[in-house]
Motif scaffolding. Structure first.
Motif, PDB file in Angstrom:
ATOM      1  N   LEU A  76       8.247   0.037   0.647  1.00 14.24           N
ATOM      2  CA  LEU A  76       7.281  -1.003   0.275  1.00 14.24           C
ATOM      3  C   LEU A  76       5.949  -0.402  -0.107  1.00 14.24           C
ATOM      4  O   LEU A  76       5.405  -0.706  -1.178  1.00 14.24           O
ATOM      5  CB  LEU A  76       7.109  -1.977   1.440  1.00 14.24           C
ATOM      6  N   PHE A  77       5.404   0.449   0.719  1.00 16.64           N
ATOM      7  CA  PHE A  77       4.083   1.004   0.442  1.00 16.64           C
ATOM      8  C   PHE A  77       4.107   1.998  -0.713  1.00 16.64           C
ATOM      9  O   PHE A  77       3.153   2.084  -1.487  1.00 16.64           O
ATOM     10  CB  PHE A  77       3.478   1.619   1.705  1.00 16.64           C
ATOM     11  N   ARG A  78       5.199   2.741  -0.863  1.00 16.37           N
ATOM     12  CA  ARG A  78       5.292   3.647  -2.020  1.00 16.37           C
ATOM     13  C   ARG A  78       5.364   2.871  -3.323  1.00 16.37           C
ATOM     14  O   ARG A  78       4.724   3.226  -4.314  1.00 16.37           O
ATOM     15  CB  ARG A  78       6.517   4.546  -1.871  1.00 16.37           C
ATOM     16  N   MET A  79       6.169   1.812  -3.344  1.00 20.62           N
ATOM     17  CA  MET A  79       6.295   1.007  -4.560  1.00 20.62           C
ATOM     18  C   MET A  79       5.001   0.275  -4.882  1.00 20.62           C
ATOM     19  O   MET A  79       4.605   0.189  -6.045  1.00 20.62           O
ATOM     20  CB  MET A  79       7.450   0.015  -4.413  1.00 20.62           C
ATOM     21  N   THR A  80       4.334  -0.243  -3.867  1.00 20.01           N
ATOM     22  CA  THR A  80       3.058  -0.926  -4.095  1.00 20.01           C
ATOM     23  C   THR A  80       2.033   0.054  -4.641  1.00 20.01           C
ATOM     24  O   THR A  80       1.296  -0.265  -5.581  1.00 20.01           O
ATOM     25  CB  THR A  80       2.552  -1.559  -2.783  1.00 20.01           C
ATOM     26  N   GLY A  81       1.970   1.245  -4.084  1.00 15.98           N
ATOM     27  CA  GLY A  81       1.042   2.262  -4.577  1.00 15.98           C
ATOM     28  C   GLY A  81       1.343   2.661  -6.009  1.00 15.98           C
ATOM     29  O   GLY A  81       0.426   2.809  -6.837  1.00 15.98           O
ATOM     30  N   ALA A  82       2.624   2.826  -6.324  1.00 14.58           N
ATOM     31  CA  ALA A  82       3.005   3.190  -7.694  1.00 14.58           C
ATOM     32  C   ALA A  82       2.631   2.098  -8.681  1.00 14.58           C
ATOM     33  O   ALA A  82       2.126   2.379  -9.776  1.00 14.58           O
ATOM     34  CB  ALA A  82       4.502   3.471  -7.757  1.00 14.58           C
TER      35      ALA A  82
END
Length: 71
Positions: A46-52
């Motif tokens: 979740l946090f990796r995708m949101t950051g990307a």
């Protein structure tokens, strides 16, 4: 919003599975361990995708607004 909904749905499904197997001793322990592993994996994703997505949106804003964009 879709990413957050997928995260919530994945965790809800794991909670339902854990609740359904709570009366079977060995399966319950395995399910609880999997619940923790899946929760951590989904949260990291979740946090990796949101950051990307945020980086991609910032790059698109810079491309449209130019380098003067304060961000």
């Amino acid at each position: 919003m879709r990413i957050w909904f997928a995260w919530l749905a994945g965790n809800a499904i794991m909670l339902m599975i854990a609740n359904a197997t709570k009366n079977v001793a060995v399966v319950s322990v395995v399910t609880q361990v999997l619940l923790v592993v899946v929760f951590v994996a989904l949260t990291v994703a979740l946090f990796r995708m949101t950051g990307a997505l945020n980086r991609k949106a910032a790059a698109a804003r810079r491309e449209v607004l130019g380098e003067d964009f304060p961000g």
